[in-house]
Scaffold this motif. Sequence first.
Motif, PDB file in Angstrom:
ATOM      1  N   PHE A  10       0.212  19.097  -5.434  1.00 43.68           N
ATOM      2  CA  PHE A  10      -0.216  18.546  -6.692  1.00 43.68           C
ATOM      3  C   PHE A  10      -0.834  20.268  -7.120  1.00 43.68           C
ATOM      4  CE2 PHE A  10       0.770  14.702  -4.870  1.00 43.68           C
ATOM      5  CZ  PHE A  10       0.919  14.128  -5.930  1.00 43.68           C
ATOM      6  N   ASP A  11      -0.529  21.074  -6.624  1.00 43.88           N
ATOM      7  CA  ASP A  11      -1.340  22.299  -6.936  1.00 43.88           C
ATOM      8  C   ASP A  11      -0.768  23.382  -8.513  1.00 43.88           C
ATOM      9  OD1 ASP A  11       0.644  23.762  -6.347  1.00 43.88           O
ATOM     10  OD2 ASP A  11      -0.353  25.069  -4.339  1.00 43.88           O
ATOM     11  N   GLY A  12      -0.063  22.086  -8.692  1.00 50.10           N
ATOM     12  CA  GLY A  12       0.042  23.237 -10.042  1.00 50.10           C
ATOM     13  C   GLY A  12       1.072  24.328 -10.252  1.00 50.10           C
ATOM     14  N   THR A  13       1.553  24.691  -8.684  1.00 52.90           N
ATOM     15  CA  THR A  13       2.340  25.719  -8.480  1.00 52.90           C
ATOM     16  C   THR A  13       4.058  25.616  -8.835  1.00 52.90           C
ATOM     17  OG1 THR A  13       2.675  26.201  -6.394  1.00 52.90           O
ATOM     18  CG2 THR A  13       0.513  27.015  -8.050  1.00 52.90           C
ATOM     19  N   LEU A  14       4.085  24.403  -8.463  1.00 48.35           N
ATOM     20  CA  LEU A  14       5.401  24.289  -8.094  1.00 48.35           C
ATOM     21  C   LEU A  14       6.029  23.558  -9.127  1.00 48.35           C
ATOM     22  CD1 LEU A  14       5.475  22.652  -4.386  1.00 48.35           C
ATOM     23  CD2 LEU A  14       6.261  24.914  -5.121  1.00 48.35           C
ATOM     24  N   PRO A  15       7.802  23.410  -9.847  1.00 50.08           N
ATOM     25  CA  PRO A  15       8.437  22.682 -11.016  1.00 50.08           C
ATOM     26  C   PRO A  15       8.665  21.844 -10.994  1.00 50.08           C
ATOM     27  CG  PRO A  15       9.325  25.114  -9.906  1.00 50.08           C
ATOM     28  CD  PRO A  15       8.025  24.891  -9.204  1.00 50.08           C
ATOM     29  N   LEU A  16       7.973  20.577 -10.071  1.00 47.63           N
ATOM     30  CA  LEU A  16       8.408  19.405  -9.510  1.00 47.63           C
ATOM     31  C   LEU A  16       8.600  18.334 -10.632  1.00 47.63           C
ATOM     32  CD1 LEU A  16       6.125  19.139  -6.350  1.00 47.63           C
ATOM     33  CD2 LEU A  16       8.708  20.083  -6.901  1.00 47.63           C
ATOM     34  N   LYS A  17       9.093  16.989 -10.297  1.00 42.23           N
ATOM     35  CA  LYS A  17       9.988  16.207 -11.188  1.00 42.23           C
ATOM     36  C   LYS A  17       9.727  14.448  -9.762  1.00 42.23           C
ATOM     37  CE  LYS A  17      13.137  18.334 -14.271  1.00 42.23           C
ATOM     38  NZ  LYS A  17      14.390  17.941 -14.503  1.00 42.23           N
ATOM     39  N   ARG A  18       8.438  14.360 -10.069  1.00 45.90           N
ATOM     40  CA  ARG A  18       8.350  12.581  -9.548  1.00 45.90           C
ATOM     41  C   ARG A  18       8.871  11.618 -10.519  1.00 45.90           C
ATOM     42  NH1 ARG A  18       2.640  10.428  -6.559  1.00 45.90           N
ATOM     43  NH2 ARG A  18       3.557  10.193  -4.278  1.00 45.90           N
ATOM     44  N   SER A  19       9.677  10.641  -9.162  1.00 44.76           N
ATOM     45  CA  SER A  19      10.177   9.042  -8.728  1.00 44.76           C
ATOM     46  C   SER A  19       9.184   8.465  -9.374  1.00 44.76           C
ATOM     47  CB  SER A  19      11.447   9.114  -8.191  1.00 44.76           C
ATOM     48  OG  SER A  19      10.581   8.167  -7.105  1.00 44.76           O
ATOM     49  N   ALA A  20       9.066   7.302 -10.499  1.00 43.55           N
ATOM     50  CA  ALA A  20       8.243   6.426  -9.597  1.00 43.55           C
ATOM     51  C   ALA A  20       8.117   6.060  -8.163  1.00 43.55           C
ATOM     52  CB  ALA A  20       9.095   5.178 -10.438  1.00 43.55           C
ATOM     53  N   PHE A  21       6.747   5.518  -8.404  1.00 45.40           N
ATOM     54  CA  PHE A  21       6.898   4.471  -7.024  1.00 45.40           C
ATOM     55  C   PHE A  21       7.794   3.712  -6.537  1.00 45.40           C
ATOM     56  CE2 PHE A  21       1.884   6.070  -7.575  1.00 45.40           C
ATOM     57  CZ  PHE A  21       3.048   7.083  -6.297  1.00 45.40           C
ATOM     58  N   GLU A  22       7.763   3.061  -5.632  1.00 44.21           N
ATOM     59  CA  GLU A  22       8.664   1.645  -4.891  1.00 44.21           C
ATOM     60  C   GLU A  22       7.650   1.659  -4.111  1.00 44.21           C
ATOM     61  OE1 GLU A  22      13.098   2.357  -5.531  1.00 44.21           O
ATOM     62  OE2 GLU A  22      12.604   3.549  -3.924  1.00 44.21           O
ATOM     63  N   PHE A  23       7.381   0.031  -3.874  1.00 45.09           N
ATOM     64  CA  PHE A  23       6.515  -0.673  -2.655  1.00 45.09           C
ATOM     65  C   PHE A  23       6.604  -1.330  -1.599  1.00 45.09           C
ATOM     66  CE2 PHE A  23       4.517   0.187  -6.998  1.00 45.09           C
ATOM     67  CZ  PHE A  23       3.096   1.910  -6.589  1.00 45.09           C
ATOM     68  N   CYS A  24       6.450  -1.867  -0.974  1.00 46.09           N
ATOM     69  CA  CYS A  24       7.032  -2.988  -0.235  1.00 46.09           C
ATOM     70  C   CYS A  24       5.686  -3.636   0.912  1.00 46.09           C
ATOM     71  CB  CYS A  24       8.427  -2.448   0.545  1.00 46.09           C
ATOM     72  SG  CYS A  24       7.878  -1.412   2.015  1.00 46.09           S
ATOM     73  N   LEU A  25       5.557  -4.578   1.171  1.00 43.89           N
ATOM     74  CA  LEU A  25       4.658  -5.833   2.373  1.00 43.89           C
ATOM     75  C   LEU A  25       5.280  -5.344   2.865  1.00 43.89           C
ATOM     76  CD1 LEU A  25       2.925  -8.242  -0.204  1.00 43.89           C
ATOM     77  CD2 LEU A  25       2.179  -5.518   0.256  1.00 43.89           C
ATOM     78  N   ILE A  26       4.391  -4.864   4.194  1.00 40.98           N
ATOM     79  CA  ILE A  26       5.874  -5.295   5.407  1.00 40.98           C
ATOM     80  C   ILE A  26       5.748  -6.600   6.202  1.00 40.98           C
ATOM     81  CG2 ILE A  26       6.099  -3.936   8.226  1.00 40.98           C
ATOM     82  CD1 ILE A  26       6.164  -1.879   5.879  1.00 40.98           C
ATOM     83  N   GLU A  27       6.409  -6.714   6.616  1.00 45.49           N
ATOM     84  CA  GLU A  27       6.368  -8.432   7.273  1.00 45.49           C
ATOM     85  C   GLU A  27       6.076  -8.215   8.692  1.00 45.49           C
ATOM     86  OE1 GLU A  27       9.803 -10.545   6.380  1.00 45.49           O
ATOM     87  OE2 GLU A  27      10.320  -9.663   4.542  1.00 45.49           O
ATOM     88  N   ASN A  28       5.375  -9.222   9.112  1.00 41.91           N
ATOM     89  CA  ASN A  28       4.909  -9.121  10.762  1.00 41.91           C
ATOM     90  C   ASN A  28       4.401  -7.864  11.125  1.00 41.91           C
ATOM     91  OD1 ASN A  28       6.669 -11.721  11.106  1.00 41.91           O
ATOM     92  ND2 ASN A  28       8.418 -10.583  11.078  1.00 41.91           N
ATOM     93  N   ALA A  29       3.228  -7.909  10.152  1.00 39.63           N
ATOM     94  CA  ALA A  29       2.785  -6.462  10.215  1.00 39.63           C
ATOM     95  C   ALA A  29       1.507  -6.699  11.547  1.00 39.63           C
ATOM     96  CB  ALA A  29       1.530  -6.759   9.373  1.00 39.63           C
TER      97      ALA A  29
END
Length: 181
Positions: A123-142
């Motif tokens: 995130f320092d602005g020097t790389l020409p990056l495209k980021r996908s949307a986040f995916e989330f999950c809860l961990i069962e039996n945590a």
Amino acid sequence: MKPINQNSMNPPLNWQDKLPLELPQGWNEHAAALCQAQSLTAALRALGGSFTVKVLYMGELGGLGNPFGGNYAETAAPQFVRDVLLHLDGVPVVQARSACSLQSQAWRGVLDCGTQPLGERLFDGTLPLKRSAFEFCLIENAGGQDDFRRPVAARRSYFDWDGEVLELTEYFLAGLASIVC
């Protein structure tokens, strides 16, 4: 250093495009907001206190699975990975895995950053990056609340750099609740 233990006998994680409404036990809206921050590094640093990165493993790994069991990779092809543990005031709060193709010299160079947080480079602005949307999950039996190192939730996203992809998966540990809740 050895890679994080991978137990492929566990079922796959159930990834969703939104943070589940039912948060892990002991979490509040502050923890939920942290899970959705674009730069986890910046969000953790904003909490104050001592922020440190411990590199657990960096190198080639085949047949990727997530560090806590359950497959999250689309392929079993060997990849280059960096596994780290993020601490706030000495408490482990996030375990993260970054994975790219073995042939990706660009991403391998970015991942070779020692104990510097990867987020500072992304995130320092020097790389020409495209980021996908986040995916989330809860961990069962945590596990019990007293085990601060167990994951209770995770998020992942993909960064594209001129056709080369980095997968970043961040596992939020039970210890995070003691910091933000």
